[in-house]
Design a protein around this motif. Structure first.
Motif, PDB file in Angstrom:
ATOM      1  N   THR A 170     -26.913  29.281  63.959  1.00  0.00           N
ATOM      2  CA  THR A 170     -27.583  30.121  62.967  1.00  0.00           C
ATOM      3  C   THR A 170     -28.896  29.489  62.541  1.00  0.00           C
ATOM      4  O   THR A 170     -29.040  28.266  62.558  1.00  0.00           O
ATOM      5  CB  THR A 170     -26.711  30.323  61.711  1.00  0.00           C
ATOM      6  N   GLN A 171     -29.850  30.347  62.195  1.00  0.00           N
ATOM      7  CA  GLN A 171     -31.070  29.901  61.519  1.00  0.00           C
ATOM      8  C   GLN A 171     -30.858  30.211  60.049  1.00  0.00           C
ATOM      9  O   GLN A 171     -30.680  31.366  59.654  1.00  0.00           O
ATOM     10  CB  GLN A 171     -32.285  30.650  62.056  1.00  0.00           C
ATOM     11  N   ARG A 172     -30.822  29.151  59.218  1.00  0.00           N
ATOM     12  CA  ARG A 172     -30.530  29.341  57.802  1.00  0.00           C
ATOM     13  C   ARG A 172     -31.687  30.021  57.080  1.00  0.00           C
ATOM     14  O   ARG A 172     -32.851  29.886  57.470  1.00  0.00           O
ATOM     15  CB  ARG A 172     -30.208  27.991  57.147  1.00  0.00           C
ATOM     16  N   LEU A 221     -32.579  28.801  50.726  1.00  0.00           N
ATOM     17  CA  LEU A 221     -31.403  28.014  50.362  1.00  0.00           C
ATOM     18  C   LEU A 221     -31.801  26.643  49.824  1.00  0.00           C
ATOM     19  O   LEU A 221     -32.835  26.081  50.193  1.00  0.00           O
ATOM     20  CB  LEU A 221     -30.487  27.854  51.574  1.00  0.00           C
ATOM     21  N   HIS A 277     -30.895  22.407  53.355  1.00  0.00           N
ATOM     22  CA  HIS A 277     -31.230  22.646  54.762  1.00  0.00           C
ATOM     23  C   HIS A 277     -31.816  24.038  54.996  1.00  0.00           C
ATOM     24  O   HIS A 277     -31.509  24.704  55.989  1.00  0.00           O
ATOM     25  CB  HIS A 277     -29.989  22.447  55.639  1.00  0.00           C
ATOM     26  N   ALA A 278     -32.682  24.470  54.108  1.00  0.00           N
ATOM     27  CA  ALA A 278     -33.308  25.790  54.229  1.00  0.00           C
ATOM     28  C   ALA A 278     -34.100  25.894  55.528  1.00  0.00           C
ATOM     29  O   ALA A 278     -34.832  24.979  55.906  1.00  0.00           O
ATOM     30  CB  ALA A 278     -34.227  26.036  53.044  1.00  0.00           C
ATOM     31  N   SER A 318     -28.403  25.573  62.241  1.00  0.00           N
ATOM     32  CA  SER A 318     -27.139  24.972  61.826  1.00  0.00           C
ATOM     33  C   SER A 318     -25.968  25.627  62.527  1.00  0.00           C
ATOM     34  O   SER A 318     -26.088  26.730  63.083  1.00  0.00           O
ATOM     35  CB  SER A 318     -26.942  25.120  60.307  1.00  0.00           C
ATOM     36  N   PRO A 366     -22.302  27.417  61.807  1.00  0.00           N
ATOM     37  CA  PRO A 366     -21.686  28.072  60.650  1.00  0.00           C
ATOM     38  C   PRO A 366     -20.785  27.072  59.928  1.00  0.00           C
ATOM     39  O   PRO A 366     -20.023  26.345  60.566  1.00  0.00           O
ATOM     40  CB  PRO A 366     -20.869  29.212  61.266  1.00  0.00           C
ATOM     41  N   GLY A 422     -19.800  25.076  55.738  1.00  0.00           N
ATOM     42  CA  GLY A 422     -20.129  24.881  54.339  1.00  0.00           C
ATOM     43  C   GLY A 422     -19.125  23.985  53.650  1.00  0.00           C
ATOM     44  O   GLY A 422     -18.315  23.307  54.286  1.00  0.00           O
ATOM     45  N   GLU A 425     -20.270  33.679  56.867  1.00  0.00           N
ATOM     46  CA  GLU A 425     -21.688  33.590  57.209  1.00  0.00           C
ATOM     47  C   GLU A 425     -22.092  34.544  58.325  1.00  0.00           C
ATOM     48  O   GLU A 425     -23.171  35.141  58.272  1.00  0.00           O
ATOM     49  CB  GLU A 425     -22.051  32.162  57.616  1.00  0.00           C
ATOM     50  N   GLU A 453     -27.590  34.024  53.375  1.00  0.00           N
ATOM     51  CA  GLU A 453     -27.527  32.659  53.887  1.00  0.00           C
ATOM     52  C   GLU A 453     -28.134  32.497  55.271  1.00  0.00           C
ATOM     53  O   GLU A 453     -28.636  31.411  55.601  1.00  0.00           O
ATOM     54  CB  GLU A 453     -26.065  32.182  53.941  1.00  0.00           C
ATOM     55  N   VAL A 454     -28.087  33.542  56.088  1.00  0.00           N
ATOM     56  CA  VAL A 454     -28.438  33.405  57.505  1.00  0.00           C
ATOM     57  C   VAL A 454     -29.574  34.356  57.864  1.00  0.00           C
ATOM     58  O   VAL A 454     -29.492  35.561  57.611  1.00  0.00           O
ATOM     59  CB  VAL A 454     -27.204  33.698  58.390  1.00  0.00           C
TER      60      VAL A 454
END
Length: 238
Positions: free
Chosen positions: A81-83, A87, A90-91, A95, A97, A99, A119, A163-164
């Motif tokens: 995923t690209q966050r 956020l 780690h904006a 990453s 998935p 948490g 997510e 988030e994503v």
């Protein structure tokens, strides 16, 4: 200390691991991975770790990620995923998935599966858990358990827009070829830091993972995500 702001993609490449062999193709299959996790292997995680940016005298925050290996006809891929940019932690980064562990989670696997469903909408019933890698302590104070699982089609994904920003896949063979593992260095007044990076072209061959003739921008896989992938490489080469 105050965490300095830097642009990781602009930092120099100090070295690559082109001298190391890629993981053999037979190990990058569902059966090969199942067999690998059934063994009790002796191996050493990658020595490059993230020095803390903050005071970690208190317990680190416990978390887990799912390393989703999607079973495709042309070979396994890693779902990433690209966050989202807004956020706190780690904006904008690439990453897995995952948490924070919640009190109602039975274990790290439960955390990883729950977070992946929240997510990206990945149904836990489509994931075959293989095992886990050693915990990874991030510089931001998370102790992360990487949970490895095979994702069996058919399945759907639906990114949580809060988030994503994007969901995408990278061939596992590309990531398990150390020729694509860069070590980059950040030098600042207080010292220097090194981290792994694995840039992956957005325009690439779906069959081989090698760059196409006209390569656009890259997915810049770095930091904790790249370090956990490097540990996966070490595990598969043990």
């Amino acid at each position: 200390m105050i965490r300095p702001v830097f642009e990781p993609e602009a930092l120099p490449v100090e070295a690559t691991s082109a001298d190391l062999p890629p993981v053999a193709g037979e190990r990058l299959t569902p059966d090969g991975l199942r067999a690998r996790f059934e063994q009790h292997l002796s191996w050493t995680p990658e020595p490059i770790v993230e020095p803390p940016w903050r005071d970690l005298r208190t317990d680190p925050r416990v978390a887990a990620v799912l390393v989703p290996l999607v079973v495709r006809d042309h070979g396994l891929t890693v779902l990433l995923t690209q966050r989202a940019d807004h956020l706190n932690d780690h904006a904008g980064q690439v990453s897995f998935p995952g948490g924070r562990h919640e009190p109602f989670d039975a274990d790290a696997t439960a955390t990883a599966l729950r977070e992946a469903e929240e997510e990206v909408g990945l149904a836990p019933s489509r994931v075959e858990i293989l095992g886990a890698l050693p915990d990874y302590l991030t510089g931001t104070g998370f102790r992360v358990t990487p949970v490895i699982g095979l994702v069996h089609p058919p399945f759907t994904v639906q990114a949580d827009a809060l988030e994503v920003a994007e969901v995408f896949e990278v061939p596992l063979a590309f990531l398990m070829n150390p020729a694509h593992h860069e070590v980059r260095v950040f030098r600042y007044e207080g010292g220097e830091r090194r981290f792994f990076a694995m840039p992956y072209p957005r325009m690439a061959s779906a069959e081989t993972g090698e760059p196409a003739s006209e390569v656009g921008s890259h997915y810049f896989i770095w930091g904790a995500t790249a370090a956990m992938l490097r540990n996966f490489y070490r595990f598969l080469m043990a």
